[in-house]
Design an enzyme around this catalytic site. Structure first.
Site, PDB file in Angstrom:
ATOM      1  N   GLY A   1       0.702  -4.952   1.111  1.00  0.00           N
ATOM      2  CA  GLY A   1      -0.507  -5.067   0.282  1.00  0.00           C
ATOM      3  C   GLY A   1      -0.259  -5.794  -1.031  1.00  0.00           C
ATOM      4  O   GLY A   1      -1.182  -6.398  -1.588  1.00  0.00           O
TER       5      GLY A   1
ATOM      6  N   GLU B   1      -0.387  -9.370  -0.153  1.00  0.00           N
ATOM      7  CA  GLU B   1      -1.797  -9.678   0.120  1.00  0.00           C
ATOM      8  C   GLU B   1      -2.606  -9.792  -1.175  1.00  0.00           C
ATOM      9  O   GLU B   1      -3.522 -10.610  -1.273  1.00  0.00           O
ATOM     10  CB  GLU B   1      -2.384  -8.594   1.024  1.00  0.00           C
ATOM     11  CG  GLU B   1      -1.742  -8.574   2.400  1.00  0.00           C
ATOM     12  CD  GLU B   1      -2.211  -7.396   3.237  1.00  0.00           C
ATOM     13  OE1 GLU B   1      -3.157  -7.570   4.020  1.00  0.00           O
ATOM     14  OE2 GLU B   1      -1.656  -6.294   3.091  1.00  0.00           O
TER      15      GLU B   1
ATOM     16  N   ALA C   1       0.870  -1.175   0.000  1.00  0.00           N
ATOM     17  CA  ALA C   1       0.000   0.000   0.000  1.00  0.00           C
ATOM     18  C   ALA C   1       0.909   1.228   0.000  1.00  0.00           C
ATOM     19  O   ALA C   1       2.070   1.150   0.411  1.00  0.00           O
ATOM     20  CB  ALA C   1      -0.877  -0.013   1.243  1.00  0.00           C
TER      21      ALA C   1
ATOM     22  N   GLU D   1       4.566  -4.862   7.465  1.00  0.00           N
ATOM     23  CA  GLU D   1       3.730  -3.845   8.108  1.00  0.00           C
ATOM     24  C   GLU D   1       4.113  -3.536   9.555  1.00  0.00           C
ATOM     25  O   GLU D   1       4.086  -2.386   9.974  1.00  0.00           O
ATOM     26  CB  GLU D   1       2.241  -4.259   8.048  1.00  0.00           C
ATOM     27  CG  GLU D   1       1.599  -4.058   6.692  1.00  0.00           C
ATOM     28  CD  GLU D   1       1.689  -5.291   5.794  1.00  0.00           C
ATOM     29  OE1 GLU D   1       2.533  -6.176   6.051  1.00  0.00           O
ATOM     30  OE2 GLU D   1       0.914  -5.349   4.817  1.00  0.00           O
TER      31      GLU D   1
HETATM   32  N1  CAA Z   1       4.565   3.169  -0.784  1.00  0.00           N
HETATM   33  C1  CAA Z   1       4.963   4.318  -1.334  1.00  0.00           C
HETATM   34  N2  CAA Z   1       6.094   4.432  -2.055  1.00  0.00           N
HETATM   35  C2  CAA Z   1       6.854   3.350  -2.209  1.00  0.00           C
HETATM   36  C3  CAA Z   1       6.505   2.109  -1.657  1.00  0.00           C
HETATM   37  C4  CAA Z   1       5.293   2.033  -0.913  1.00  0.00           C
HETATM   38  N3  CAA Z   1       4.862   0.895  -0.362  1.00  0.00           N
HETATM   39  N4  CAA Z   1       7.466   1.206  -1.968  1.00  0.00           N
HETATM   40  C5  CAA Z   1       8.378   1.857  -2.704  1.00  0.00           C
HETATM   41  N5  CAA Z   1       8.013   3.158  -2.858  1.00  0.00           N
HETATM   42  C6  CAA Z   1       8.716   4.217  -3.579  1.00  0.00           C
HETATM   43  C7  CAA Z   1       9.942   4.733  -2.829  1.00  0.00           C
HETATM   44  O1  CAA Z   1       9.566   5.670  -1.842  1.00  0.00           O
HETATM   45  C8  CAA Z   1      10.727   5.329  -3.961  1.00  0.00           C
HETATM   46  O2  CAA Z   1      10.128   6.553  -4.310  1.00  0.00           O
HETATM   47  P1  CAA Z   1      11.074   7.849  -4.584  1.00  0.00           P
HETATM   48  O3  CAA Z   1      11.955   7.440  -5.756  1.00  0.00           O
HETATM   49  O4  CAA Z   1      10.105   8.935  -4.924  1.00  0.00           O
HETATM   50  O5  CAA Z   1      11.870   8.071  -3.347  1.00  0.00           O
HETATM   51  C9  CAA Z   1      10.454   4.379  -5.125  1.00  0.00           C
HETATM   52  O6  CAA Z   1       9.239   3.685  -4.789  1.00  0.00           O
HETATM   53  C10 CAA Z   1      11.545   3.330  -5.319  1.00  0.00           C
HETATM   54  O7  CAA Z   1      11.716   2.652  -4.091  1.00  0.00           O
HETATM   55  P2  CAA Z   1      13.141   2.556  -3.336  1.00  0.00           P
HETATM   56  O8  CAA Z   1      14.026   3.690  -3.728  1.00  0.00           O
HETATM   57  O9  CAA Z   1      12.871   2.372  -1.882  1.00  0.00           O
HETATM   58  O10 CAA Z   1      13.700   1.203  -3.983  1.00  0.00           O
HETATM   59  P3  CAA Z   1      14.718   0.168  -3.329  1.00  0.00           P
HETATM   60  O11 CAA Z   1      15.119  -0.751  -4.425  1.00  0.00           O
HETATM   61  O12 CAA Z   1      15.779   0.870  -2.572  1.00  0.00           O
HETATM   62  O13 CAA Z   1      13.843  -0.660  -2.246  1.00  0.00           O
HETATM   63  C11 CAA Z   1      11.893  -1.826  -1.456  1.00  0.00           C
HETATM   64  C12 CAA Z   1      12.772  -1.445  -2.677  1.00  0.00           C
HETATM   65  C13 CAA Z   1      12.687  -2.775  -0.539  1.00  0.00           C
HETATM   66  C14 CAA Z   1      10.666  -2.522  -1.994  1.00  0.00           C
HETATM   67  C15 CAA Z   1      11.533  -0.549  -0.681  1.00  0.00           C
HETATM   68  O14 CAA Z   1      10.997   0.399  -1.602  1.00  0.00           O
HETATM   69  C16 CAA Z   1      10.521  -0.756   0.387  1.00  0.00           C
HETATM   70  O15 CAA Z   1      10.847  -1.256   1.467  1.00  0.00           O
HETATM   71  N6  CAA Z   1       9.243  -0.361   0.134  1.00  0.00           N
HETATM   72  C17 CAA Z   1       8.192  -0.413   1.108  1.00  0.00           C
HETATM   73  C18 CAA Z   1       7.687  -1.830   1.306  1.00  0.00           C
HETATM   74  C19 CAA Z   1       6.623  -1.879   2.383  1.00  0.00           C
HETATM   75  O16 CAA Z   1       6.871  -1.567   3.545  1.00  0.00           O
HETATM   76  N7  CAA Z   1       5.400  -2.260   2.008  1.00  0.00           N
HETATM   77  C20 CAA Z   1       4.295  -2.363   2.913  1.00  0.00           C
HETATM   78  C21 CAA Z   1       3.465  -1.118   2.872  1.00  0.00           C
HETATM   79  S1  CAA Z   1       2.242  -1.081   4.136  1.00  0.00           S
HETATM   80  C22 CAA Z   1       0.962  -2.001   3.540  1.00  0.00           C
HETATM   81  O17 CAA Z   1       1.004  -2.577   2.460  1.00  0.00           O
HETATM   82  C23 CAA Z   1      -0.226  -1.988   4.442  1.00  0.00           C
HETATM   83  C24 CAA Z   1      -1.364  -2.869   4.115  1.00  0.00           C
HETATM   84  O18 CAA Z   1      -1.335  -4.068   4.241  1.00  0.00           O
HETATM   85  C25 CAA Z   1      -2.626  -2.260   3.745  1.00  0.00           C
END
Ligand code: CAA
Length: 261
Positions: free
Chosen positions: A112, A115, A67, A135
């Site tokens: 998400g 999921e 998400a 999460e």
């Molecule tokens: N939401 C918003 N933006 C996200 C994102 C997310 N879940 N995942 C990645 N992005 C964005 C980053 O912020 C980045 O944007 P900018 O270039 O504008 O800074 C872009 O995508 C590229 O990502 P990274 O630079 O972080 O890429 P990376 O290769 O260094 O890392 C990754 C990749 C390990 C997937 C890392 O992006 C990451 O940890 N992302 C978040 C994963 C996460 O925590 N997901 C769970 C979200 S909560 C959820 O899903 C709740 C639910 O159940 C409803």
């Protein structure tokens, strides 16, 4: 090819490939992406030309990285419930979709995104795929059905470990867990997904629909109720042309030509 802002799909050999395309944010799901995803499945539900759906993410890096954390950061208790309910409802529409849905996971399927893959009927992953429920590291819990579906698919112990550690697992471990059906090199993912779905949709469409319904109904029923439901559907299939065609084709040693009726 059909396009909206974040979702596009095309139909080849009666299989729709739906692509989530928000590459700059690793296909993260904001409310617009989820709404468009729901609308795409709504259209495909009534499209008689489409017998099955492959769901995938654009780019080499991610299926869906979760998400949208930018949106989640702004939520209060009321909007938090809305965010969760919106995802739950669209993902449930995918799980109860009357045609097989296969997630082709090339890269990250986190939060998400993981999921979403769980809500599909089958999952096939590329070697670079990574699955996880991170999460708790953000101070929240999976909110799109992950606390329900993960344990059903991989078992309670593994689901609890993934949910409480928030750590990612690689594609091979995901296959070991039963989280994915198979793992292929990244450049073979589309072909492998198409081949698997091709095999599936060569079978009787009504049988596929009711097989899914019976399997998923059993998850929320007693064995007695589930058996009654199964035998009702089994009996109803005897009213279809497809049943006669399938059996005659076997006896006549030819390939069945199903019409879905
Ligand atoms: N939401 C918003 N933006 C996200 C994102 C997310 N879940 N995942 C990645 N992005 C964005 C980053 O912020 C980045 O944007 P900018 O270039 O504008 O800074 C872009 O995508 C590229 O990502 P990274 O630079 O972080 O890429 P990376 O290769 O260094 O890392 C990754 C990749 C390990 C997937 C890392 O992006 C990451 O940890 N992302 C978040 C994963 C996460 O925590 N997901 C769970 C979200 S909560 C959820 O899903 C709740 C639910 O159940 C409803």
């Amino acid at each position: 090819m059909t396009d909206s802002s974040f979702i596009r799909w095309e139909v080849t050999d009666r299989v729709a490939t739906v692509t989530i395309d928000r590459q700059k944010k690793l296909n993260a799901l904001n409310p617009d992406v989820i709404q468009e995803l729901g609308a795409a499945f709504e259209s495909l539900r009534s499209d008689d030309e489409v017998l099955g759906v492959i769901l995938t993410g654009a780019g080499e890096k991610a299926f869906v990285a979760g998400a949208d954390i930018g949106v989640l950061a702004e939520m209060d208790p009321a909007t938090g419930v809305e965010v969760s309910r919106q995802g739950q409802s669209v993902f449930r529409a995918i799980e109860t979709f009357p045609k097989p849905v296969l997630a082709a996971v090339g890269g990250y399927a986190l939060g998400g995104g993981c999921e979403l893959a769980l809500a599909c009927h089958l999952r096939i992953a590329s070697e670079n795929a990574r699955f996880g429920l991170p999460e708790v590291g953000l101070g929240i819990i999976p909110g799109y059905g992950g606390t329900i579906r993960m344990a059903r698919l991989v078992g309670l112990g593994r689901a609890i470990e993934m949910t409480l550690t928030g750590e990612m697992i690689d594609a091979d471990r995901a296959r070991e867990f039963g989280l994915v059906n198979s793992v292929v090199p990244r450049d073979e993912l589309d072909e492998a997904a198409g081949k698997l779905m091709g095999t599936i949709v060569s079978n009787g469409p009504v049988a596929l629909k009711w097989a899914l319904e019976s399997v998923y109904n059993a998850l929320d029923s007693t064995t007695e109720e589930a058996q009654r439901f199964e035998s009702s559907l089994f009996g109803l299939l005897a009213a279809t042309d497809d049943m006669r065609e399938g059996m005659h084709a076997f006896m006549e040693k030819r390939k069945a030509q199903f019409k879905g009726e």
